[in-house]
Design a protein around this motif. Sequence first.
Motif, PDB file in Angstrom:
ATOM      1  N   LYS A  89       0.834  -1.203   0.000  1.00 30.80           N
ATOM      2  CA  LYS A  89       0.000   0.000   0.000  1.00 30.80           C
ATOM      3  C   LYS A  89       0.870   1.256   0.000  1.00 30.80           C
ATOM      4  O   LYS A  89       0.556   2.231  -0.691  1.00 30.80           O
ATOM      5  CB  LYS A  89      -0.933  -0.001   1.209  1.00 30.80           C
ATOM      6  N   ILE A  90       1.948   1.235   0.756  1.00 28.18           N
ATOM      7  CA  ILE A  90       2.866   2.381   0.777  1.00 28.18           C
ATOM      8  C   ILE A  90       3.476   2.587  -0.609  1.00 28.18           C
ATOM      9  O   ILE A  90       3.540   3.713  -1.111  1.00 28.18           O
ATOM     10  CB  ILE A  90       3.960   2.187   1.842  1.00 28.18           C
ATOM     11  N   ILE A  91       3.898   1.502  -1.245  1.00 22.41           N
ATOM     12  CA  ILE A  91       4.458   1.601  -2.605  1.00 22.41           C
ATOM     13  C   ILE A  91       3.407   2.136  -3.565  1.00 22.41           C
ATOM     14  O   ILE A  91       3.689   2.995  -4.399  1.00 22.41           O
ATOM     15  CB  ILE A  91       5.011   0.239  -3.073  1.00 22.41           C
ATOM     16  N   THR A 101      11.140   8.623  -3.849  1.00 22.42           N
ATOM     17  CA  THR A 101      12.140   8.724  -2.792  1.00 22.42           C
ATOM     18  C   THR A 101      12.040   7.522  -1.855  1.00 22.42           C
ATOM     19  O   THR A 101      10.946   7.050  -1.555  1.00 22.42           O
ATOM     20  CB  THR A 101      11.979  10.024  -1.974  1.00 22.42           C
ATOM     21  N   GLU A 102      13.187   7.021  -1.463  1.00 21.30           N
ATOM     22  CA  GLU A 102      13.290   5.893  -0.528  1.00 21.30           C
ATOM     23  C   GLU A 102      12.670   4.602  -1.064  1.00 21.30           C
ATOM     24  O   GLU A 102      12.479   3.663  -0.296  1.00 21.30           O
ATOM     25  CB  GLU A 102      12.662   6.244   0.832  1.00 21.30           C
ATOM     26  N   ILE A 103      12.372   4.539  -2.339  1.00 24.58           N
ATOM     27  CA  ILE A 103      11.688   3.357  -2.884  1.00 24.58           C
ATOM     28  C   ILE A 103      12.546   2.098  -2.750  1.00 24.58           C
ATOM     29  O   ILE A 103      12.031   1.020  -2.483  1.00 24.58           O
ATOM     30  CB  ILE A 103      11.199   3.588  -4.343  1.00 24.58           C
ATOM     31  N   ASP A 104      13.871   2.245  -2.902  1.00 20.73           N
ATOM     32  CA  ASP A 104      14.746   1.076  -2.762  1.00 20.73           C
ATOM     33  C   ASP A 104      14.679   0.496  -1.350  1.00 20.73           C
ATOM     34  O   ASP A 104      14.622  -0.720  -1.173  1.00 20.73           O
ATOM     35  CB  ASP A 104      16.195   1.439  -3.109  1.00 20.73           C
ATOM     36  N   LEU A 105      14.659   1.369  -0.368  1.00 19.94           N
ATOM     37  CA  LEU A 105      14.557   0.936   1.026  1.00 19.94           C
ATOM     38  C   LEU A 105      13.222   0.229   1.273  1.00 19.94           C
ATOM     39  O   LEU A 105      13.173  -0.817   1.921  1.00 19.94           O
ATOM     40  CB  LEU A 105      14.696   2.134   1.961  1.00 19.94           C
ATOM     41  N   ILE A 106      12.171   0.784   0.727  1.00 22.59           N
ATOM     42  CA  ILE A 106      10.842   0.189   0.917  1.00 22.59           C
ATOM     43  C   ILE A 106      10.761  -1.170   0.222  1.00 22.59           C
ATOM     44  O   ILE A 106      10.193  -2.121   0.766  1.00 22.59           O
ATOM     45  CB  ILE A 106       9.741   1.153   0.425  1.00 22.59           C
ATOM     46  N   ILE A 107      11.353  -1.285  -0.953  1.00 20.86           N
ATOM     47  CA  ILE A 107      11.357  -2.576  -1.661  1.00 20.86           C
ATOM     48  C   ILE A 107      12.163  -3.605  -0.874  1.00 20.86           C
ATOM     49  O   ILE A 107      11.782  -4.779  -0.804  1.00 20.86           O
ATOM     50  CB  ILE A 107      11.846  -2.408  -3.107  1.00 20.86           C
ATOM     51  N   ASN A 108      13.254  -3.183  -0.255  1.00 23.24           N
ATOM     52  CA  ASN A 108      14.010  -4.106   0.598  1.00 23.24           C
ATOM     53  C   ASN A 108      13.164  -4.571   1.774  1.00 23.24           C
ATOM     54  O   ASN A 108      13.201  -5.751   2.150  1.00 23.24           O
ATOM     55  CB  ASN A 108      15.309  -3.460   1.090  1.00 23.24           C
ATOM     56  N   GLN A 109      12.372  -3.668   2.343  1.00 21.93           N
ATOM     57  CA  GLN A 109      11.450  -4.045   3.419  1.00 21.93           C
ATOM     58  C   GLN A 109      10.396  -5.024   2.904  1.00 21.93           C
ATOM     59  O   GLN A 109       9.995  -5.951   3.609  1.00 21.93           O
ATOM     60  CB  GLN A 109      10.786  -2.800   4.008  1.00 21.93           C
TER      61      GLN A 109
END
Length: 124
Positions: A89-91, A101-109
């Motif tokens: 949902k955040i993505i 912004t910060e999409i790589d970090l969120i994908i890692n999560q």
Amino acid sequence: WGKQVKNILSVKKIEDDNEVILDQELISKIKPKLRNKLIQIFLEEAPVSIEKIKQYAEQGDIFHLGKEANHLKGSSLTLRATRLASICKIIQKKSENQDMTEIDLIINQLKQSYQQTIQKLKDL
């Protein structure tokens, strides 16, 4: 400035989230044969969706990124994988806001949550 704070807070929410990975009580109410079939489909399709999300992010394809995150969110909710669905949902929201912004970090999560979800599914 406000947008940067909002982005930091959304990533922080994922990191600090004590949300249940898998609502085992609800999923246990699904008939075993159907539950096993849903799990099988999820285990086949979710890794493909996660890879597509990663690729769309790398390509900057915001439209398909959001669409794929929505697809995985639906699959996750079917199996009561609540944390995975929340990250999707955040993505999806970031895609709607055209905010990478910060999409790589969120994908890692997302990947980490998927691994946790698999483990919980195996524990059923």
